[in-house]
Scaffold this motif. Structure first.
Motif, mmCIF file in Angstrom:
data_model
loop_
_atom_site.group_PDB
_atom_site.id
_atom_site.type_symbol
_atom_site.label_atom_id
_atom_site.label_comp_id
_atom_site.label_asym_id
_atom_site.label_seq_id
_atom_site.Cartn_x
_atom_site.Cartn_y
_atom_site.Cartn_z
ATOM 1 N N ARG A 443 0.815 -1.215 0.000
ATOM 2 C CA ARG A 443 0.000 0.000 0.000
ATOM 3 C C ARG A 443 0.847 1.261 0.000
ATOM 4 O O ARG A 443 0.341 2.357 -0.295
ATOM 5 N N LYS A 444 2.152 1.131 0.345
ATOM 6 C CA LYS A 444 3.040 2.295 0.308
ATOM 7 C C LYS A 444 3.289 2.754 -1.134
ATOM 8 O O LYS A 444 3.422 3.954 -1.395
ATOM 9 N N TRP A 445 3.395 1.793 -2.048
ATOM 10 C CA TRP A 445 3.701 2.192 -3.419
ATOM 11 C C TRP A 445 2.455 2.318 -4.299
ATOM 12 O O TRP A 445 2.482 3.007 -5.324
ATOM 13 N N LYS A 446 1.357 1.689 -3.861
ATOM 14 C CA LYS A 446 0.102 1.861 -4.606
ATOM 15 C C LYS A 446 -1.047 1.381 -3.736
ATOM 16 O O LYS A 446 -1.037 0.244 -3.253
ATOM 17 N N ASP A 447 -2.039 2.236 -3.526
ATOM 18 C CA ASP A 447 -3.158 1.840 -2.677
ATOM 19 C C ASP A 447 -3.986 0.761 -3.369
ATOM 20 O O ASP A 447 -3.928 0.586 -4.589
ATOM 21 N N ASP A 448 -4.787 0.050 -2.582
ATOM 22 C CA ASP A 448 -5.548 -1.091 -3.107
ATOM 23 C C ASP A 448 -6.516 -0.677 -4.210
ATOM 24 O O ASP A 448 -6.635 -1.366 -5.244
ATOM 25 N N GLN A 449 -7.219 0.439 -4.023
ATOM 26 C CA GLN A 449 -8.211 0.852 -5.016
ATOM 27 C C GLN A 449 -7.562 1.106 -6.367
ATOM 28 O O GLN A 449 -8.072 0.679 -7.409
ATOM 29 N N THR A 450 -6.414 1.780 -6.346
ATOM 30 C CA THR A 450 -5.719 2.062 -7.604
ATOM 31 C C THR A 450 -5.220 0.782 -8.242
ATOM 32 O O THR A 450 -5.359 0.582 -9.460
ATOM 33 N N TRP A 451 -4.629 -0.113 -7.418
ATOM 34 C CA TRP A 451 -4.067 -1.354 -7.965
ATOM 35 C C TRP A 451 -5.152 -2.193 -8.630
ATOM 36 O O TRP A 451 -4.985 -2.645 -9.772
#
Length: 920
Positions: A443-451
């Motif tokens: 989640r530090k490099w990409k939040d769940d919603q975006t991923w």
């Protein structure tokens, strides 16, 4: 001044004439010296210990005539009358048997192991020195009926008679009378923070229920480690061990372990000691990548969740993501139909990327012993501090890093009583949850919603381009993983440091803990008063817990949680029928402020038969109980796959969670995208997990946890038949209100049984999995037997063989959601062969262990444990002039890697060399 000087000189002369010094040597019947033999003045606490060469010097504040007694484990005691100050004495001790060894644990009073009213195992100085295991604690695995589950190089969990995980709350470990349990964890971290090898005087183990004398939680067994008293064992001793650990996954890695003991007897009134040890090595790597959701698939499965892979627990229905993107205008209408109606998980990290696999143990303790009247009355202060790094496997895998535990004890005692009080204080140090480390680095490099949004969009584009679903999934994952932190890079390191330093599990993984327990024990042996009638003891204890995790483990968001418990007991023991029959009866009452009180009675009868009184038959029935642990009561922890919530009445409304991931349909029903749920729902508004899985949802029926009870029946025999020492026993246990965990499904809206909304919540995936702490209504029983045979075969080789059988009786169909965690092989065979003096100053010892296959079930994962065989061996050479022993050995010599619990690292081999100096 002259008068004063004269008076002083007269006093010195009087004292000098009152002192008597005796010196000599203690040898066996082969004229070999016996180091570590005890020389005591009869009916007094005055004494000394022989050195490496069997030499002793004893000075007493008495004039002859008097009697001294020489004794040593494995030999018959010998007394000698002293009529004058004497030098050059030679005391010969005849070889005895294991039956002559004296224990204290079974009845809280010294007695021959031969006459113990219950099963007991002993591991003395001789066994410690001769064990082929790397350290004495590992050597306990060779005792009959004992299981050791290996979680880590430095964390071994001991258990007897089944029902154990690494959080073994049914087994108690006492170190010089102090419970070695970590208060917040509620179980012992092996010997990670226990006793240094040089200071161990004896180890005694009682399998089975022991609540009648030792109270709550002495349920499946209790281990006693007793240290050396500096009045009897003084001087400087040290050891060093070094070598390699060898594992296929980790390769060959160095380890070393060293320690020193300093003890000095300043006078007949004052003595002190200090111990220090340090161990460092590389832990066993855990690399099991089986898909726990579908073992038949591998990492190509879009919803892959690897056992020792973390971060991939986060998953969602990808079609639902597509619907949300269409509603937001990001994807064109109808695009959601190109997405499969299945879950997809994020890409996880392997455990070795999230844990340094460092194993470390640092232990220091010091004790002051004061005998104000130079007799058996003694005042002791003992302080112990330890810091360690290891792996613990509970609901998740945890890196216990720089964990700190300290204990401080003050004790007053003599031969008839003791009063001791101690404080245990722990700090989690830099410990963290490995699973949440993986989740939150992602989640530090990409939040769940975006991923998930990028995954869905890329899958749609690949499908429109004509790709098959398998290839579309690969392209979607590669697209969503763009920017992923790669282990070993500075970006990954920075994210790792940030996550493991953050105690908020929504963004971090660090544990905060400063939990304490305070405990007081008292015991008075009235035998010196009632000895003509019977031996009678009375005693009691008080304990207070102070839970202080700042809301990271317990629901102590608003400050520490406190609760207490107390108990009292009495025991009467009497010999009748020409002292051939020994009857022992005891009863204990315990009360926790959270529960009703419990009575724990015990009755045992032993009968000694034979013209030489070398056969003993025993039978006992006893009850025991186990209070719910601190975690059973007050935990409030989201571990990813489930939310753990303790069931103390005042905890149900302390655990408050807000969920904002409702489905579109759920958001319409609730009228909001968020909903608040308390821990009470796990017990009052939940479905059983098995009924949901079977498509016929039913209320879970999980009840608030109550104390667990046991009734244990045991029969046994100990005796000597020609050259064979035989010890066998059988037991049958009946459990009531058995404590364990039960996964339940909590709907995020609706009331279970309403027939509408709660079922819609299940259909819309608007639910959460909770783990409830509860009792089973189903009858649970266990039974088993052990037999051990020891003998000396031609050539004076020591040979021992033992067999253990263990089984549970539990009808799973009657309570399919309940997990007993029996986790014990049905059959085990162990054997040892050694010689302490094969030729001059040279000895060796070997051990063999075979374990049957068994099924492991625990909150982290369930799986089969294949059968395994292990051979350990050591050779040793003594250098008497230097008071030094050299030792070389290896464990798991065959190199066939094995494991004792599902999800842990495979256990490889260890090769070591070491030396010990002046270790009597």
């Amino acid at each position: 001044m002259k008068k004063i000087t004269l008076v002083i000189m007269m006093m010195v002369c009087i004292i000098a004439t009152a002192q008597t010094t005796i010196s000599g040597k203690v040898v066996d019947d082969g004229n070999q010296p016996i180091p570590g033999a005890n020389i005591t003045l009869k009916n007094s606490s005055s004494g000394t210990v022989t050195d490496f060469d069997g030499i002793f010097t004893l000075t007493v504040q008495e004039s002859p005539p008097f009697t001294i007694i020489a004794s040593s484990v494995g030999f018959e005691s010998s007394s000698m009358d002293i009529s004058s100050q004497t030098t050059g004495l030679t005391i010969i001790l005849k070889a005895g048997t294991e039956l002559d060894e004296v224990i204290i644990s079974a009845s809280r009073t010294p007695e021959r192991i031969f006459e113990s009213p219950v099963s007991v195992e002993r591991f003395g100085i001789k066994e410690i020195k001769n064990t082929p295991s790397v350290d004495f604690y590992d050597g306990l695995e060779n005792l009959k009926g004992v299981d050791i589950n290996t979680n880590s190089l430095t964390f071994k969990s001991i258990n007897t008679r089944g029902f154990a995980t690494f959080a073994n709350t049914r087994f108690v470990q006492l170190v010089d009378g102090m419970d070695n349990t970590a208060p917040a964890l509620n179980f012992v971290l092996g010997n990670l923070l226990g006793m240094t090898e040089l200071d161990v005087n004896s180890v005694e183990l009682l399998p089975g229920a022991s609540s009648a004398l030792y109270g709550a939680n002495a349920f499946n067994g209790i281990l006693f480690m007793t240290s050396k008293n500096p009045f009897d064992h003084h001087g400087i001793s040290a050891y060093f061990k070094g070598g390699i650990t060898s594992q296929e996954a980790a390769g060959d890695n160095e380890f070393y372990d060293y320690g020193i003991r300093l003890a000095h007897k300043f006078s007949e009134k004052f003595a002190a000691k200090a111990n220090f040890s340090y161990l460092r090595g590389t832990d066993w790597f855990a690399t099991n990548t089986i898909n726990v959701l579908n073992p038949a698939t591998n990492r190509l499965d879009p919803n892959y969740d690897g056992l020792n892979v973390y971060g991939d627990e986060v998953s969602t229905n990808i079609r639902g993501v597509g619907e949300a993107l269409v509603n937001r205008g990001i994807l064109p209408a109808g695009a959601e139909n190109l997405l499969p109606d299945e879950s997809v998980s994020r890409t996880g990290y392997n455990e070795q990327d999230l844990n340094a696999n460092k194993a470390e143990s640092i232990k220091f303790d010091a004790a002051l012993h004061y005998r104000p009247f130079a007799n058996d009355f003694e005042i002791i202060y003992n302080g112990k501090v330890g810091r360690g790094t290891t792996i613990y496997q509970g609901a998740n895998r945890y890196s216990i890093r720089n964990f700190f535990l300290q204990q401080h004890k003050l004790e007053f005692k003599n031969n008839n009583f003791f009063v001791r009080g101690y404080l245990t204080d722990e700090s989690a140090g830099d410990s963290y949850d490995i699973r949440f480390t993986g989740i939150n680095i992602n989640r530090k490099w990409k939040d769940d919603q975006t991923w998930f949004g990028e995954y869905a969009g890329a899958f749609v584009q690949a499908t429109l381009a004509g790709q098959l679903p398998e290839q579309a999934h690969l392209i979607a994952r590669q697209t969503a993983d763009t920017g992923r932190f790669i282990p070993g890079t500075p970006e990954f390191g920075q994210a790792f440091q940030a996550v493991t330093s953050d105690p908020n599990l929504l963004t971090g993984s660090k544990f905060q803990d400063a939990t304490q327990l305070r405990h007081v024990d008292v015991n008075y042996n009235l035998s010196h008063i009632t000895g003509d009638f019977a031996d009678i003891q009375v005693g009691g204890s008080f304990r207070e817990y102070k839970l202080n995790s700042s809301g990271t483990i317990f629901t102590d968001f608003d400050g520490p949680i406190r609760y207490s418990e107390y108990g009292a007991y009495t025991q009467i023991q009497k010999k009748i029928a020409d002292e051939r029959v020994k009857v022992t009866g005891s009863v204990r009452y315990d009360k926790s402020e959270l529960f009703d009180g419990n009575l724990s009675p015990r009755l045992s009868i032993g009968y000694t038969l034979g013209t030489e009184r070398n056969h003993n038959i025993r039978a006992s029935v006893q009850t025991g109980f186990r209070n719910p642990t601190t975690q059973d009561l007050y935990i409030g922890l989201d571990v990813g796959r489930a939310i753990l919530v303790g069931s103390a009445k005042d905890n149900l409304d302390r655990d408050v969670r807000t969920f904002s991931d409702l489905s579109g349909a759920g958001e319409t029903i609730v009228g909001s995208n968020t909903v608040t749920i308390t821990g009470r729902a796990a017990y009052e508004n939940s479905f059983s997990a098995s009924s949901v899985a079977n498509g016929a949802p039913e209320a879970s029926g999980a009840t608030l946890v109550e104390p667990e009870k046991i009734t244990a029946f045991e029969v046994g025999y100990r005796g000597k038949v020609k050259k064979f020492i035989i010890d066998l026993s059988g037991y049958y246990n009946q459990y009531k209100d058995f404590i364990s965990n039960e996964n339940v499904i909590v709907p995020l809206y609706g009331q279970v049984g309403d027939g509408t909304l709660s079922l819609l919540a299940l259909q819309n995936d608007d639910f959460k999995v909770y783990q409830a702490y509860t009792n089973s209504d189903v009858d649970i029983k266990s039974f088993g037997a052990t037999i051990g045979v020891n003998t000396r075969i031609p050539g004076d080789f020591d040979l021992g063989v033992n067999y253990t059988y263990a089984e549970q009786d539990f009808d799973k169909d009657k309570d399919p959601d309940f997990v007993t965690n029996f986790n014990t092989p049905k059959h085990k065979v162990k054997a040892t062969l050694g010689h302490t003096n094969l030729f001059k100053n040279f000895g060796f010892n070997t051990s063999y262990r075979w374990s049957d296959s068994y099924f492991w079930e625990a909150s982290f994962g369930n799986g089969n444990i294949p059968s395994f065989s292990v051979i350990d061996a050591q050779i040793n050479y003594k250098i008497p002039k230097l008071k030094t022993t050299l030792k070389a050995g290896a464990t798991n010599i065959g190199g066939d890697e094995y494991f004792t619990a599902f999800g842990t690292g495979f256990i490889g081999s260890q090769y070591y060399i070491g030396l010990s100096i002046n270790n009597l």
